[in-house]
Design a protein around this motif. Structure first.
Motif, PDB file in Angstrom:
ATOM      1  N   GLN A  98      37.793 -58.550  91.944  1.00 28.41           N
ATOM      2  CA  GLN A  98      37.191 -59.569  90.938  1.00 28.41           C
ATOM      3  C   GLN A  98      37.803 -60.818  90.898  1.00 28.41           C
ATOM      4  N   ALA A  99      39.219 -60.889  91.313  1.00 25.63           N
ATOM      5  CA  ALA A  99      39.909 -62.152  91.412  1.00 25.63           C
ATOM      6  C   ALA A  99      39.562 -62.931  92.437  1.00 25.63           C
ATOM      7  N   LEU A 100      39.381 -62.098  93.828  1.00 22.64           N
ATOM      8  CA  LEU A 100      39.056 -62.868  94.806  1.00 22.64           C
ATOM      9  C   LEU A 100      37.652 -63.476  94.655  1.00 22.64           C
ATOM     10  N   GLN A 101      36.601 -62.923  93.934  1.00 23.34           N
ATOM     11  CA  GLN A 101      35.325 -63.459  93.755  1.00 23.34           C
ATOM     12  C   GLN A 101      35.494 -64.779  93.023  1.00 23.34           C
ATOM     13  N   ILE A 102      36.243 -64.624  91.949  1.00 23.38           N
ATOM     14  CA  ILE A 102      36.609 -65.895  91.173  1.00 23.38           C
ATOM     15  C   ILE A 102      37.350 -67.041  91.799  1.00 23.38           C
ATOM     16  N   GLN A 103      38.042 -66.496  92.945  1.00 21.66           N
ATOM     17  CA  GLN A 103      38.660 -67.778  93.613  1.00 21.66           C
ATOM     18  C   GLN A 103      37.516 -68.461  94.510  1.00 21.66           C
ATOM     19  N   GLN A 104      36.951 -67.614  95.068  1.00 18.16           N
ATOM     20  CA  GLN A 104      35.934 -68.259  95.939  1.00 18.16           C
ATOM     21  C   GLN A 104      34.614 -69.235  94.948  1.00 18.16           C
ATOM     22  N   LYS A 105      34.401 -68.772  93.915  1.00 20.26           N
ATOM     23  CA  LYS A 105      33.770 -69.597  92.910  1.00 20.26           C
ATOM     24  C   LYS A 105      34.440 -71.222  92.849  1.00 20.26           C
ATOM     25  N   LEU A 106      35.706 -70.929  92.523  1.00 21.61           N
ATOM     26  CA  LEU A 106      36.402 -72.229  92.261  1.00 21.61           C
ATOM     27  C   LEU A 106      36.636 -73.006  93.459  1.00 21.61           C
ATOM     28  N   TRP A 240      49.669 -75.800  97.083  1.00 21.08           N
ATOM     29  CA  TRP A 240      49.509 -74.734  95.998  1.00 21.08           C
ATOM     30  C   TRP A 240      48.455 -74.875  94.817  1.00 21.08           C
ATOM     31  N   GLN A 241      48.123 -76.329  94.671  1.00 23.06           N
ATOM     32  CA  GLN A 241      46.974 -76.739  93.769  1.00 23.06           C
ATOM     33  C   GLN A 241      45.564 -76.391  94.186  1.00 23.06           C
ATOM     34  N   ASP A 242      45.348 -76.244  95.445  1.00 19.53           N
ATOM     35  CA  ASP A 242      44.222 -75.499  95.965  1.00 19.53           C
ATOM     36  C   ASP A 242      43.869 -74.085  95.683  1.00 19.53           C
ATOM     37  N   PRO A 243      42.963 -73.822  94.976  1.00 20.77           N
ATOM     38  CA  PRO A 243      42.870 -72.273  94.728  1.00 20.77           C
ATOM     39  C   PRO A 243      42.630 -71.240  96.015  1.00 20.77           C
ATOM     40  N   ARG A 244      42.510 -72.117  96.911  1.00 22.63           N
ATOM     41  CA  ARG A 244      42.136 -71.299  98.347  1.00 22.63           C
ATOM     42  C   ARG A 244      43.603 -70.574  98.812  1.00 22.63           C
ATOM     43  N   GLU A 245      44.621 -71.383  98.343  1.00 19.28           N
ATOM     44  CA  GLU A 245      45.972 -70.834  98.695  1.00 19.28           C
ATOM     45  C   GLU A 245      46.463 -69.829  98.155  1.00 19.28           C
ATOM     46  N   TRP A 246      45.928 -69.483  96.866  1.00 18.82           N
ATOM     47  CA  TRP A 246      46.522 -68.385  95.887  1.00 18.82           C
ATOM     48  C   TRP A 246      46.448 -67.021  96.627  1.00 18.82           C
ATOM     49  N   ARG A 247      47.308 -66.204  96.358  1.00 25.72           N
ATOM     50  CA  ARG A 247      47.089 -64.884  97.038  1.00 25.72           C
ATOM     51  C   ARG A 247      47.251 -63.784  95.969  1.00 25.72           C
ATOM     52  N   PHE A 248      46.787 -62.515  96.358  1.00 28.04           N
ATOM     53  CA  PHE A 248      46.475 -61.591  95.277  1.00 28.04           C
ATOM     54  C   PHE A 248      46.931 -60.129  95.833  1.00 28.04           C
ATOM     55  N   ASN A 249      47.413 -60.212  97.168  1.00 29.03           N
ATOM     56  CA  ASN A 249      47.501 -59.018  98.043  1.00 29.03           C
ATOM     57  C   ASN A 249      48.795 -58.001  97.838  1.00 29.03           C
ATOM     58  N   ASN A 250      49.759 -58.711  96.863  1.00 29.86           N
ATOM     59  CA  ASN A 250      50.925 -57.704  96.673  1.00 29.86           C
ATOM     60  C   ASN A 250      51.607 -58.408  95.230  1.00 29.86           C
ATOM     61  N   PRO A 251      52.427 -57.471  94.578  1.00 29.20           N
ATOM     62  CA  PRO A 251      52.706 -57.813  93.182  1.00 29.20           C
ATOM     63  C   PRO A 251      53.582 -59.108  93.128  1.00 29.20           C
ATOM     64  N   GLU A 252      54.434 -59.461  94.355  1.00 30.98           N
ATOM     65  CA  GLU A 252      55.078 -60.680  94.165  1.00 30.98           C
ATOM     66  C   GLU A 252      54.025 -61.876  94.332  1.00 30.98           C
ATOM     67  N   ALA A 253      53.375 -61.698  95.105  1.00 34.36           N
ATOM     68  CA  ALA A 253      52.106 -62.830  95.560  1.00 34.36           C
ATOM     69  C   ALA A 253      51.508 -62.951  94.063  1.00 34.36           C
ATOM     70  N   LYS A 260      51.044 -70.468  89.219  1.00 38.52           N
ATOM     71  CA  LYS A 260      50.106 -71.529  89.607  1.00 38.52           C
ATOM     72  C   LYS A 260      48.914 -71.735  88.833  1.00 38.52           C
ATOM     73  N   ILE A 261      48.328 -70.657  88.324  1.00 42.23           N
ATOM     74  CA  ILE A 261      47.107 -70.793  87.519  1.00 42.23           C
ATOM     75  C   ILE A 261      47.734 -71.316  86.093  1.00 42.23           C
ATOM     76  N   THR A 262      48.871 -71.001  85.676  1.00 47.03           N
ATOM     77  CA  THR A 262      49.369 -71.526  84.327  1.00 47.03           C
ATOM     78  C   THR A 262      49.406 -72.978  84.440  1.00 47.03           C
TER      79      THR A 262
END
Length: 338
Positions: A98-106, A240-253, A260-262
């Motif tokens: 779901q996070a990846l889908q929202i990332q694509q929308k942004l 880092w301001q570009d939402p395409r750069e954000w990662r969700f594949n592991n806890p640290e990422a 970055k979202i904050t």
């Protein structure tokens, strides 16, 4: 209607470049002066007032579109933040998807007004102080700033343009970088170094669309293979301001993405407040203009303040075209400006 005015203006501007025939001996400037002289002063004042008020209304409309767009961004960021937090707590693949889908929308949002982009791909409100963010990229497998013992002539084909530059023998990377930057300036591409010392190219959106599939280049066997032109692939360098750069594949990422979202939500809150304050002030000024008879009020300074938040509008060109048509009545001009 405004589009029709703009088209009329474009035709008028093009026609001015055509040489007059022998049957039209009267100079254009004299004819224009004659037309302007026939316009009563009260009508000119009315044109001026209507033009300024309508321009202010366009500015407010652009601000409203930008405000609605940023509010949409905030809503998506809040959802993304919630899903990211859930992913950290429960390691949920559904939340990640779901996070990846929202990332694509942004990443796919297009917030613009009459063809003018109001929010860039890094989710920044565009203004005089904050122009559109550039697209950054690097070259794959080629280092044009590497020291070499021989001169090399390099050709770079970008769209319909060909950039030619000389990379001298034994030149230091700093000099080569400067030469590369100077050569690419005419095609609106900047060259610099990243924090880790890599060569980074920056361009506007149209140039990036031309080079993202690769740049056709020829060399002489020093830094580039000699012979036929070859397509050198590029890597996009994301901020880092570009939402395409954000990662969700592991806890640290995910933790880094949450930070970055904050920051992004705080930045957008600040920009929304700027828009709100400016829009309220402009509306008050426009209301004052409509209530008073004088046409030379504070609207000039008000529009200058708007320019600090929004990009200038080409509306003044449309009004200039209208005012040149001295035979228009008050009713006709008013209808066109609505």
């Amino acid at each position: 209607m405004l589009k029709g005015i703009s088209d009329s203006l474009q035709v008028q501007q093009r026609s001015q470049t055509v040489a007059p025939t022998t049957s039209m001996q009267q100079p254009v400037k004299e004819q224009t002066k004659t037309n302007v002289a026939r316009i009563p002063s009260h009508r000119l004042e009315s044109y001026n007032k209507w033009a300024r008020v309508t321009q202010g209304q366009h500015k407010i409309s652009a601000q409203q579109v930008a405000e609605q767009g940023l509010q949409q961004v905030q809503a998506l960021l809040k959802q993304l933040q919630n899903h990211s937090q859930q992913s950290i707590k429960a390691d949920s693949s559904d939340s990640v998807n779901q996070a990846l889908q929202i990332q694509q929308k942004l990443a796919g949002l297009d917030i613009s007004y009459q063809g003018t982009q109001l929010v860039d791909h890094q989710l920044n409100l565009v203004s005089v102080q904050r122009p559109l963010a550039k697209y950054s990229f690097s070259l794959k497998s080629v280092d044009l700033t590497a020291i070499n013992s021989r001169d090399e002539h390099v050709n770079m084909h970008i769209g319909n343009e060909t950039v030619r530059l000389l990379l001298p023998a034994n030149a230091q990377p700093k000099e080569l970088l400067q030469r590369l930057d100077s050569a690419l300036k005419p095609v609106d591409i900047q060259v610099g170094k990243s924090k880790d010392g890599r060569v980074i190219f920056k361009s506007n959106k149209s140039q990036w669309q031309q080079v993202q599939a690769g740049i056709l280049m020829t060399g002489q066997g020093q830094r580039l293979p000699a012979g036929d032109a070859r397509t050198i692939k590029v890597n996009e360098e994301l901020s880092w301001q570009d939402p395409r750069e954000w990662r969700f594949n592991n806890p640290e990422a995910l933790k880094q993405t949450l930070a970055k979202i904050t920051k992004t939500r705080q930045r957008i809150d600040s920009q929304l407040q700027e828009l709100n304050n400016s829009q309220r002030h402009v509306q008050q000024q426009l209301h004052q203009v409509n209530r008073q008879k004088e046409t030379t009020l504070e609207l000039d300074s008000t529009l200058d303040q708007i320019k600090n938040l929004m990009q200038p509008s080409p509306f003044s060109l449309q009004v200039t075209s209208l005012m040149a048509q001295a035979n228009l009545s008050r009713t006709q001009v008013s209808a066109l400006l609505i």
